[in-house]
Enzyme design. Sequence first.
Site, PDB file in Angstrom:
ATOM      1  N   HIS A 130      26.038  45.448  -1.447  1.00  0.00           N
ATOM      2  CA  HIS A 130      26.554  44.780  -2.654  1.00  0.00           C
ATOM      3  C   HIS A 130      26.752  45.781  -3.786  1.00  0.00           C
ATOM      4  O   HIS A 130      26.406  45.520  -4.927  1.00  0.00           O
ATOM      5  CB  HIS A 130      25.598  43.671  -3.114  1.00  0.00           C
ATOM      6  CG  HIS A 130      25.468  42.542  -2.151  1.00  0.00           C
ATOM      7  ND1 HIS A 130      26.534  41.806  -1.700  1.00  0.00           N
ATOM      8  CD2 HIS A 130      24.374  42.026  -1.533  1.00  0.00           C
ATOM      9  CE1 HIS A 130      26.118  40.879  -0.858  1.00  0.00           C
ATOM     10  NE2 HIS A 130      24.810  40.995  -0.732  1.00  0.00           N
ATOM     11  N   CYS A 131      27.327  46.905  -3.475  1.00  0.00           N
ATOM     12  CA  CYS A 131      27.501  47.985  -4.430  1.00  0.00           C
ATOM     13  C   CYS A 131      28.995  48.215  -4.640  1.00  0.00           C
ATOM     14  O   CYS A 131      29.804  47.950  -3.753  1.00  0.00           O
ATOM     15  CB  CYS A 131      26.838  49.256  -3.856  1.00  0.00           C
ATOM     16  SG  CYS A 131      27.076  50.746  -4.828  1.00  0.00           S
ATOM     17  N   GLY A 132      29.354  48.723  -5.783  1.00  0.00           N
ATOM     18  CA  GLY A 132      30.742  49.057  -6.040  1.00  0.00           C
ATOM     19  C   GLY A 132      31.272  50.137  -5.112  1.00  0.00           C
ATOM     20  O   GLY A 132      32.478  50.309  -4.974  1.00  0.00           O
ATOM     21  N   PHE A 133      30.370  50.869  -4.450  1.00  0.00           N
ATOM     22  CA  PHE A 133      30.768  51.922  -3.526  1.00  0.00           C
ATOM     23  C   PHE A 133      30.700  51.488  -2.061  1.00  0.00           C
ATOM     24  O   PHE A 133      30.895  52.306  -1.162  1.00  0.00           O
ATOM     25  CB  PHE A 133      29.884  53.159  -3.729  1.00  0.00           C
ATOM     26  CG  PHE A 133      30.073  53.799  -5.072  1.00  0.00           C
ATOM     27  CD1 PHE A 133      31.210  54.550  -5.351  1.00  0.00           C
ATOM     28  CD2 PHE A 133      29.129  53.633  -6.076  1.00  0.00           C
ATOM     29  CE1 PHE A 133      31.403  55.136  -6.592  1.00  0.00           C
ATOM     30  CE2 PHE A 133      29.309  54.212  -7.322  1.00  0.00           C
ATOM     31  CZ  PHE A 133      30.454  54.966  -7.582  1.00  0.00           C
ATOM     32  N   THR A 134      30.450  50.198  -1.816  1.00  0.00           N
ATOM     33  CA  THR A 134      30.311  49.710  -0.448  1.00  0.00           C
ATOM     34  C   THR A 134      31.549  49.997   0.393  1.00  0.00           C
ATOM     35  O   THR A 134      31.437  50.223   1.599  1.00  0.00           O
ATOM     36  CB  THR A 134      29.970  48.201  -0.449  1.00  0.00           C
ATOM     37  OG1 THR A 134      28.729  48.024  -1.143  1.00  0.00           O
ATOM     38  CG2 THR A 134      29.833  47.642   0.953  1.00  0.00           C
TER      39      THR A 134
END
Length: 182
Positions: free
Chosen positions: A63-67
């Site tokens: 659930h990360c912006g870098f996923t």
Amino acid sequence: MGLARIAALLTALITGGLLMTSTAQAYDWLDHDMRRLHSSEVVNVQDLAADAPAVLLVNTASHCGFTGQFEGLESLHQAYADKGLKVIGFSSDSFNQEADDEAAAAETCFVNFGVTFDMMATVPVRGANAHPIFAEAARQTRAPRWNFDKYLVNRDGEVVEVFGALTGPESGKLKRAIERLL
């Protein structure tokens, strides 16, 4: 002592194991049994890295912006696995961005992004409770600053470079560093 005698002595020492250094020994700090993500299968990380001239350790979160970097990591894995790169992902909630349910984290990796490289079950990657693999990577360099930090390890078991989350898997800088080790 003649050259032939020196050569024979060196050969005896090497074949006797006295001067041999194995990749397994170089990766001794990776000697940890870990469970694969959303699986009951336990694997030894050192065994996964054995004989690899380059290992890329990555702390991940679903659930990360870098996923979206899972896609690029899979591309790296596909492009360089035959040349000796070993990509190993470690699910982590150290930045409070991993799914609470391991099945959901696995779905993000395996279904949404088609990950085929090794993914380990969720572990802490920084602080006093950091998994020993990340504690050693931090000792050699620095602790992860965010999800998707990438630690490039050479065949001697040394972290030779760390790439932060802002350096994506498609980065020329990362690819060149990997290619130098292969």
